[in-house]
Scaffold this motif. Structure first.
Motif: not given
Length: 373
Positions: A135-162
């Motif tokens: 699951l991709k993390i949307i830039p600006g997502a809240s801490y609680d959302m990221i924690k929920r994502v990480m409890s469900l996904a095998d891998r997470v990522s947010v694109n740094i781009e630069s």
């Protein structure tokens, strides 16, 4: 309509890499199975993933992206139920073995994350799917959302781009490099450290090569920082693609071999013990594209070679062109058993690329024996 959504949102997801290869349009979609992306595992196996955007609605103005907010075209989205239905059809028919899900940001990062979380939650809890989810993390997502994502996904990522904040500002005015990107990456790193079972495959990220004026040294220093501070062993590098109807459509693509050379250099930094200052670069901070960075380094350090294979340490062996981590380990293990290397064939049997290594090694301080051909 569902097939059309798949075609559009599958194609729109192609610039999120999950594979250490140059962009290849044929690798992302097919007329019969839109949304299928073939990635490679570390052991070389190909794995088909269902790779798609949840929505192409986006309020960000990323100049390289076809979905930027100033582009006027029909915006569409999947509901969680629609996407689950398509994915399960693909999975149950062995068209896909995992899910890679991203999304545009329709005004609110947590709203976009909520829909992706619902897909993963239902797959895990209601359909008892235990396979791979990225699951991709949307830039600006809240801490609680990221924690929920990480409890469900095998891998997470947010694109740094630069690689730099100034380079990032060249590409977008609606996202903040330090707050929306780096802070979220640090949150994921801390959560992973506190809860190792979360996102068992860890986090990854992606940098765009050639969309701005950042040098190869800028990119490699950022990749080294990500490895050192966030345990991201290898950052995906996406060669910039000028797309029609984007502000950067008239910018030239980077040289075809620039991204592969950057990958080679990144391996040297993150896996072979090199530092950015050791790499051979031109006066402007760019890699020389005609030769392997490791070979260039070896040729510029003639005082260290030829190196005696029977005496060199593991770290020293990794400095020799043609010897990688696996072959270096095999050499050390053989030496512990009392084996002495006297012929190039002995090294070839352990996986050494002897055609590259031969000018830089000696065996038992004697003249090397050439391979029979």
């Amino acid at each position: 309509m569902e097939i059309e959504k798949l075609r559009i949102l599958g194609e729109a997801s192609q610039y999120d890499l999950c594979n250490y290869v140059s962009l290849n349009q044929e690798n992302f979609t097919s007329k019969n199975l839109p949304g299928i992306y073939h990635t490679r595992t570390p052991n070389g196996c190909q794995v088909p993933l269902f790779k798609v955007l949840m929505s192409n609605h986006c309020t960000n103005d990323c100049k390289y992206c076809i979905n930027h907010c100033h582009n006027h075209f029909e915006r569409i989205k999947f509901s969680p139920e629609e996407l689950i239905s398509v994915f399960l059809h693909y999975y149950q028919n062995h068209y896909a073995e995992g899910l890679f899900l991203s999304s545009g940001m329709p005004g609110d990062a947590d709203l976009a994350m909520e829909n992706m979380i619902e897909v993963a939650r239902k797959l895990r809890l209601e359909y008892e799917y235990q396979g791979y989810i990225h699951l991709k993390i949307i830039p600006g997502a809240s801490y609680d959302m990221i924690k929920r994502v990480m409890s469900l996904a095998d891998r997470v990522s947010v694109n740094i781009e630069s690689a730099t904040s100034s380079g990032f500002e060249e590409l977008t005015s609606t996202k903040d490099y330090h707050n929306d990107i780096l802070r979220r990456m640090k949150w994921m790193g801390r959560l992973k450290k506190r809860h190792p079972q979360m996102a068992p495959s860890g986090q990854s990220t992606q940098l765009i090569v050639g969309a701005n004026d950042e040098t190869d040294l800028d990119i490699l220093k950022r990749a080294e920082w990500l490895n050192k501070h966030l345990n991201i062993n290898l950052s995906y590098l996406s060669p910039f693609e000028p797309l029609e109807k984007t502000p950067l459509e008239n910018i030239s693509k980077p040289a075809d071999n620039r991204t592969p050379r950057l990958y080679q250099a990144q391996f040297l930094l993150n896996s072979y013990g090199f530092s950015p200052d050791e790499l051979v670069l031109d006066d402007n901070g760019f890699l020389f594209l005609d030769d392997d960075p490791k070979l260039l380094w070896a040729n510029s350090h003639s005082d260290m070679f030829p190196m005696e294979v029977n005496e060199a340490s593991f770290k020293e062996l990794l400095r020799i062109p043609g010897i990688g981590k696996i072959s270096a380990k095999r050499i050390i293990e053989a030496r512990r058993k009392g084996i002495k290397f006297t012929k190039l064939q002995d090294l070839k049997d352990l996986g050494v690329v002897v055609s590259r290594a031969e000018p830089f090694i000696q065996l038992n301080r004697a003249q090397q024996t050439t391979l029979p051909f």
